[in-house]
Design a protein around this motif. Structure first.
Motif, mmCIF file in Angstrom:
data_model
loop_
_atom_site.group_PDB
_atom_site.id
_atom_site.type_symbol
_atom_site.label_atom_id
_atom_site.label_comp_id
_atom_site.label_asym_id
_atom_site.label_seq_id
_atom_site.Cartn_x
_atom_site.Cartn_y
_atom_site.Cartn_z
ATOM 1 N N GLN A 47 74.771 -16.589 -45.283
ATOM 2 C CA GLN A 47 73.542 -17.380 -45.371
ATOM 3 C C GLN A 47 73.868 -18.761 -45.918
ATOM 4 O OE1 GLN A 47 70.226 -15.660 -47.504
ATOM 5 N NE2 GLN A 47 68.989 -17.496 -47.211
ATOM 6 N N PHE A 67 71.867 -18.570 -40.974
ATOM 7 C CA PHE A 67 73.209 -18.013 -41.142
ATOM 8 C C PHE A 67 74.211 -18.774 -40.281
ATOM 9 C CE2 PHE A 67 70.214 -14.484 -41.680
ATOM 10 C CZ PHE A 67 70.631 -13.929 -42.873
ATOM 11 N N PHE A 120 67.599 -21.698 -45.675
ATOM 12 C CA PHE A 120 66.327 -20.999 -45.536
ATOM 13 C C PHE A 120 65.368 -21.949 -44.824
ATOM 14 C CE2 PHE A 120 62.105 -20.207 -47.439
ATOM 15 C CZ PHE A 120 61.940 -18.868 -47.111
ATOM 16 N N HIS A 157 67.072 -11.296 -41.580
ATOM 17 C CA HIS A 157 68.269 -10.740 -42.206
ATOM 18 C C HIS A 157 69.388 -10.756 -41.164
ATOM 19 C CE1 HIS A 157 67.300 -6.997 -40.104
ATOM 20 N NE2 HIS A 157 66.083 -7.124 -40.582
ATOM 21 N N PRO A 158 70.642 -10.580 -41.579
ATOM 22 C CA PRO A 158 71.754 -10.760 -40.639
ATOM 23 C C PRO A 158 71.815 -9.752 -39.495
ATOM 24 C CG PRO A 158 72.573 -10.098 -42.802
ATOM 25 C CD PRO A 158 71.103 -10.337 -42.942
ATOM 26 N N HIS A 210 71.883 -22.361 -50.215
ATOM 27 C CA HIS A 210 72.987 -21.405 -50.149
ATOM 28 C C HIS A 210 74.316 -22.039 -49.742
ATOM 29 C CE1 HIS A 210 69.517 -18.709 -50.166
ATOM 30 N NE2 HIS A 210 70.339 -17.869 -50.755
ATOM 31 N N LYS A 269 65.877 -16.880 -42.616
ATOM 32 C CA LYS A 269 67.133 -17.327 -43.211
ATOM 33 C C LYS A 269 67.983 -17.984 -42.134
ATOM 34 C CE LYS A 269 66.891 -13.675 -46.615
ATOM 35 N NZ LYS A 269 67.402 -12.371 -47.053
#
Length: 196
Positions: free
Chosen positions: A28, A111, A31, A66-67, A48, A109
């Motif tokens: 991450q 990534f 955001f 989420h990932p 992050h 998020k």
């Protein structure tokens, strides 16, 4: 023509195409704070990453809650906005062209693949130090790294001691003496009264 074709697209097909990427390879880096303007740009909180300019070196990012549930987007533009909270990244990405598109990914998020993040000599990802053993200069075991907190004055390591208590150690040279990645160990100078 089949009856289902005449009825138009199936609403179930409106879900985005999820990227086929192993979640453990993603880190991450930000955001999605909210949409920016009407052209699909995103306001990114880069909390992050230690360097918001990293976004300029990435060919693409993954967006998702989420990932394990992300969509891949090529980066089209990167610019910055200074706010009271620090630097905000204004990001334009492929596939997000309208305000509605950007609202659909708000609060997601951001990534990047770990391999695409070029770390300098001696740099580690935060997830690499979580769980490392913490020892004092005399090799007394103090606990393990439970968390890494980015604070306004300086970043802090959160150490969970063997009795379940937590203590914080500033990430500054006076207290953080050595990180031995191979041994999975961090040597610190304990702060009197806080740990040890």
């Amino acid at each position: 023509m089949a009856a289902s074709d005449a009825a138009g697209p199936d609403p179930a097909d409106s879900t985005p195409d999820l990227a086929n990427v192993p979640p453990e390879t993603l880190v991450q880096i930000g955001f999605v704070f909210r949409p920016h303007g009407m052209e699909g740009e995103l306001k990114i909180d880069p909390e992050h990453t230690d360097d918001p300019a990293r976004f300029e070196t990435l060919p693409f990012v993954f967006l998702g809650p989420h990932p394990r549930r992300v969509t891949k987007h090529a980066i089209e533009s990167v610019r910055y906005q200074q706010t009271k909270r620090g630097t905000t990244v204004i990001l334009g990405v492929e596939g997000i062209e309208t305000r509605d598109d950007s609202e659909a990914v708000a609060k997601h998020k951001v990534f990047a693949p770990e391999e695409a993040l070029d770390l300098g000599e001696g740099e580690l990802f935060v997830h690499d130090i979580i769980g490392m053993e913490v020892v004092a200069e005399d090799d007394t075991v103090l606990g393990t790294i439970a968390n890494y907190m980015e604070m306004p004055a300086q970043d802090m390591l959160v150490v969970r001691t063997s009795d379940g208590e937590e203590a914080m150690i500033p990430v500054v040279e006076d207290f953080l003496l050595e990180i031995d990645e191979d041994a999975g160990q961090i040597t610190v100078r304990p702060i009197d009264g806080l740990i040890g």
